[in-house]
Design a protein around this motif. Structure first.
Motif, PDB file in Angstrom:
ATOM      1  N   ASP A 135      -6.365   8.666  -3.787  1.00  0.00           N
ATOM      2  CA  ASP A 135      -5.220   8.745  -2.890  1.00  0.00           C
ATOM      3  C   ASP A 135      -5.674   8.856  -1.436  1.00  0.00           C
ATOM      4  N   ALA A 193      -6.810   5.404  -0.277  1.00  0.00           N
ATOM      5  CA  ALA A 193      -5.675   4.494  -0.090  1.00  0.00           C
ATOM      6  C   ALA A 193      -4.842   4.896   1.114  1.00  0.00           C
ATOM      7  N   THR A 194      -4.635   6.200   1.273  1.00  0.00           N
ATOM      8  CA  THR A 194      -3.848   6.672   2.416  1.00  0.00           C
ATOM      9  C   THR A 194      -4.565   6.357   3.728  1.00  0.00           C
ATOM     10  N   LEU A 217      -5.854  -6.438  -0.694  1.00  0.00           N
ATOM     11  CA  LEU A 217      -5.125  -5.370  -0.009  1.00  0.00           C
ATOM     12  C   LEU A 217      -5.912  -4.849   1.192  1.00  0.00           C
ATOM     13  N   LEU A 236       0.831  -1.213   0.000  1.00  0.00           N
ATOM     14  CA  LEU A 236       0.000   0.000   0.000  1.00  0.00           C
ATOM     15  C   LEU A 236       0.860   1.255   0.000  1.00  0.00           C
ATOM     16  N   ALA A 237       1.918   1.230   0.783  1.00  0.00           N
ATOM     17  CA  ALA A 237       2.786   2.399   0.861  1.00  0.00           C
ATOM     18  C   ALA A 237       3.407   2.670  -0.512  1.00  0.00           C
ATOM     19  N   LEU A 267      -4.194   2.732   4.410  1.00  0.00           N
ATOM     20  CA  LEU A 267      -2.833   2.452   4.879  1.00  0.00           C
ATOM     21  C   LEU A 267      -2.704   2.785   6.360  1.00  0.00           C
ATOM     22  N   CYS A 325       1.147   8.407  -6.158  1.00  0.00           N
ATOM     23  CA  CYS A 325       0.183   9.451  -6.542  1.00  0.00           C
ATOM     24  C   CYS A 325       0.857  10.817  -6.602  1.00  0.00           C
ATOM     25  N   VAL A 371       0.498   4.104  -2.705  1.00  0.00           N
ATOM     26  CA  VAL A 371       0.138   5.467  -2.303  1.00  0.00           C
ATOM     27  C   VAL A 371       1.237   6.447  -2.721  1.00  0.00           C
TER      28      VAL A 371
END
Lengths: 137, 137
Positions: free
Chosen positions: B81, B84-85, B56, A105-106, B88, A112, A109
């Motif tokens: 983003d 997703a952030t 994920l 995920l990192a 995370l 972007c 991310v």
DNA sequence: ATGCACCCTGTAGCAACTACAGGGTCAAGG
DNA sequence: CCTTGACCCTGTAGTTGCTACAGGGTGCAT
């Protein structure tokens, strides 16, 4: 003590206490004349055991077995250790799995740079597993 | 391609594919004369996106939003983003929480020296939160 | 007598599937 | 021609561990 007070002292929710009784984790308490549940120290302690075990992530069925052992002090402790060790292994496995996810995920991310969804690296990466570095789950 | 083949190539389960269709994550495919679902490359790719995102750890609702962005390339990528952030961060929080559990469990498990349940340190520790070093959840 | 906090039972909902039950379709083999 | 087997269909119920009502009763103070 009535259910509200038991809930307060253990930090459990009233509905949860009744749920535990329904599934047989807690014994049926005595009732007052008004049909209210009436609990004593033994109930408080048993509920604390259950809540603590749940907080540690044990499943209801594992807790059922642990309580059963606790009720039979003459049995062998190995079973308790086996349950706890198995659970510890599961927690470790879960951590390892989440760490793989976290890294993936990192990476996603970090790609972007803003802009339009049509050019979005995040969305592109989700659609395409080949862009991943590891074989997460 | 029929549903069984789609399941094979994506690694998804047949029931799961029908479930995704029911909740609107996948569009209703065309049907053959025998009323069998008939899929093409667009379906395969969309299902791959969903499975990858689920692997994920994204929730169905997050995936719904991500798919929506993917369907509208003219929109801003910031939303993807942001999702997703946020995810995370949740994964990182979960890892941290599990690490606390792991340490506490390891401490408890390490106390077992065999013997009878009545003397069991594991069972004792579960009943008594004061024996813990940290304030796990 | 009425308001309020508390208690009761029973049922439905959450996430994200999974597992049937009870039926239809289709190609190959005897 | 018939059967066997692999596949497909719909619809519903189960899983885990709670949580959230709806619709009612109790008990005490004002």
């Amino acid at each position: 003590m009535k259910i509200g007070e038991l809930a307060r002292v253990t930090g459990a929710n009233i509905e949860t206490i009744r749920y535990y009784e329904r599934i047989g984790l807690l014994p049926e308490p005595q009732r007052t004349a008004a049909n209210y549940r009436s609990y004593g120290e033994a109930h408080r302690s048993r509920l604390a055991f259950v809540r603590h075990s749940r907080d540690l992530g044990f499943t209801i069925e594992e807790i059922r077995s642990l309580l059963d052992l606790s009720d039979h002090p003459e049995r062998d402790c190995g079973e308790a250790d086996r349950i706890a060790t198995g659970h510890l292994e599961q927690v470790e496995a879960k951590i390892a799995q989440l760490e793989v996810l976290r890294d993936e995920l990192a990476r996603i991310v970090g790609r972007c740079r803003g802009g339009l969804a049509g050019d979005c690296r995040v969305i592109e990466a989700l659609g395409n597993h080949r862009m991943c570095e590891s074989h997460h789950a």
